[in-house]
Structures are given as C-alpha cells and as structure tokens.
Scaffold this active site. Structure first.
Site, short mmCIF file in Angstrom:
data_model
loop_
_atom_site.label_atom_id
_atom_site.label_comp_id
_atom_site.label_asym_id
_atom_site.label_seq_id
_atom_site.Cartn_x
_atom_site.Cartn_y
_atom_site.Cartn_z
N ARG A 151 -18.09 -14.92 65.75
CA ARG A 151 -18.41 -14.45 64.41
C ARG A 151 -17.93 -13.01 64.31
O ARG A 151 -17.86 -12.30 65.32
CB ARG A 151 -19.91 -14.51 64.14
N LYS A 175 -26.80 -14.87 66.72
CA LYS A 175 -27.97 -14.82 65.83
C LYS A 175 -29.24 -14.86 66.66
O LYS A 175 -29.35 -15.57 67.65
CB LYS A 175 -27.93 -16.00 64.85
N HIS A 246 -13.74 -15.58 59.50
CA HIS A 246 -14.41 -16.86 59.74
C HIS A 246 -13.40 -18.01 59.77
O HIS A 246 -13.65 -19.04 60.41
CB HIS A 246 -15.47 -17.10 58.68
N HIS A 272 -24.06 -22.52 67.82
CA HIS A 272 -24.83 -23.22 66.80
C HIS A 272 -26.13 -23.76 67.40
O HIS A 272 -26.10 -24.40 68.46
CB HIS A 272 -24.05 -24.40 66.23
#
Length: 305
Positions: A151, A175, A246, A272
């Site tokens: 990312r 994240k 992206h 993910h």
C-alpha cells in the site's frame, strides 16, 4: 459547529482508535471525521447522544444522500458512525447500540485497473526520461510497489530496519500496525540497492530511518507518490487511464494469480484480513480468461466465406 462540550469525548474516542484499536493515523483521522459528522447532525437536529435511536441514525444517513454524497462515501461514513456508537456503548453513554442494524448501501463490485509487466517497464523507462536527482528513488518506488504489492502508506512508512536485502524480503507494517514479511524480487532488491548507494538528501531530524525521502529530507508523502505515479504513467503513454499507486498493488496480485499463486498466499502478501477481499482478483483473472477464450476458441472465430 458541534458543541465544545463534545470535544473531550471526541478526544477520548481518538485515543480509543489509536491505542485500543491500534489504527493508523490516516484511519484515525477518517473515523474521527465521521464521528464529527454525526455529532454535527445531532446538534443541528437538537438530539442527544444518550437518547440516540435507530430511526435517528436513519435520518442521519438520509441527510448524507440529500447533500449528494455518493454511495461509496456514504458506506464509509456509516462504518465510522458505527465505530463511534460502539465506543459510546463501551463508555456507558448508551445502553444499546442504535447503529447495530443500520444497513450500508449496496455498492457494485468494481474491478480495478491493472498494468501488464510491459506497461510497468515503460513507466520505469519513463523515470530515465524524467531524469533528475530522484530518478533512482522513483525507479525503486515503482519496483517495490509492483514487485511487493505494498500500500502507498506502507511504502511511505518503510524504514531502513525493515529492509532485509540479503535475505530478499522486507517487513511491512500494515493496517492496525500488524506486520508481515514480503519477499522481494531480484529486480526490486537491485533498484533499492542502487537508490541507497546514490547521493540522497540530508534527512531532517527524526527522519533518518525512512527509506524514501523527499528533496527536503523528509519521509516521502502519500500525495507525492500519487503525483509521481500519475506523471510517470503520462510519460509512459498511459495517461488516459487512472493509474495510481494502488494500480501497481492490484497489478502485483493479478500477475501472481495468473502465474499460478494461490489466493491464500496472495492474501498473506497483501495483508488482507479477509480472504473475500483477495477474491476480487479471481474476477480479474476470469475476465482475462474470457478474452482468451473468445480470441482462441474455434467456436468463437469468425469465418469468412
């Protein structure tokens, strides 16, 4: 403006996002902004947090549509409002969560644009055309985005201690500050080595550990990477398409899938949490398969009399 008396509560919510949920600064900012939207709505309507109901939450969502906010943005704001309501329930401001049954708008699945390896190579060549002191940095940025699937925020936050070039992998903090190890291709290692061995800007105080620096010696920003990728796409003749950092991440995943990599391996490398997020790439692969069938299957070939 929302009442000043709400500011301490919002500050506690920000601490909750940072330290309890361990979200990134960008995510914290977005969630806090969504909470402010809800607080402003309640203030304008003369409503209280303590007595907030499901019907009033529906009114909040209807107001978002009334001012022309698109469904995708509405879905994100609803997610932020739900997070705020859960926090309020945990803090004892509410007995029940009025947003629990709130539905998000249905959003059609969007297949992201992807680049071929040849198109990425053209962008790398465009770095030479653009030239400048940042040429080697720009090539390393493109190669890491495409070869490692990072990312843009992960790339900007990459530090020297996250590089293990001899072992051919790097450590990424994604994240929720969760880290993962991502293999590096020989081309990515080569571009990063060349960049690190080249003269770089003098880092500002506190910026010494960041890998990719701006001219001013600060960690390169997300906006700067977006602008850079768009400019290089234009120089490579791809300017008519919406190319972003992206896009390179999507291209990374698609190339892996087409090469035979399993979804779980791709999920791990992309970071993910839910495999359903990764499954979008099967749709991209299916569309390319359809093109191949239509092109090569004898029943689809046009015959000329």
């Amino acid at each position: 403006m929302f009442p000043s008396m709400m500011q301490p509560l919002l500050e506690r919510y920000l601490s909750y996002l940072r330290f309890e949920l361990n979200l990134s600064p960008n995510s914290c900012s977005a969630y806090l902004d969504d909470a402010r939207k809800l607080v402003r709505y309640l203030s304008d309507e003369g409503l209280s947090l303590e007595g907030l109901t499901y019907e009033q939450m529906q009114g909040f969502v209807a107001g978002l549509y009334d001012i022309g906010i698109q469904p995708r943005s509405v879905a994100r704001i609803i997610s932020g409002a739900k997070s705020f309501c859960r926090f309020l329930q945990l803090e004892g401001y509410m007995e029940a969560d009025p947003s629990e049954l709130l539905e998000t708008p249905r959003i059609g699945r969007h297949l992201p644009d992807v680049l071929t390896t040849e198109e990425v190579d053209r962008m790398l060549e465009a770095c030479l055309e653009r030239g400048g002191a940042e040429m080697l940095r720009n090539r390393a940025i493109l190669e890491v985005l495409f070869s490692c699937g990072l990312r843009v925020s992960e790339l900007c936050g990459l530090k020297m201690g996250d590089l293990f070039l001899d072992e051919a992998y790097l450590r990424v903090y994604g994240k929720g500050r969760k880290h993962r190890l991502v293999p590096m291709s020989p081309s990515a290692i080569e571009e990063v080595r060349r960049y690190l061995l080249s003269p770089r800007p003098q880092p500002q105080r506190g910026q010494e550990e960041y890998v990719f620096l701006s001219r001013r010696g600060r960690a390169i920003s997300r906006i700067m990477v977006f602008v850079l990728v768009r400019e290089l796409a234009g120089l490579a003749g791809l300017g008519q398409r919406k190319i972003s950092p992206h896009t390179l991440r999507h291209s990374f995943a698609t190339v892996l899938l087409e090469g035979g990599a399993g979804l779980q391996a791709i999920q791990l490398m992309l970071g993910h949490e839910d495999i359903s997020t990764t499954e979008i790439y099967t749709h991209i692969d299916r569309s390319s398969l359809r093109e191949e069938i239509e092109r090569y299957h004898p029943r689809n070939r046009k015959t000329h009399v």
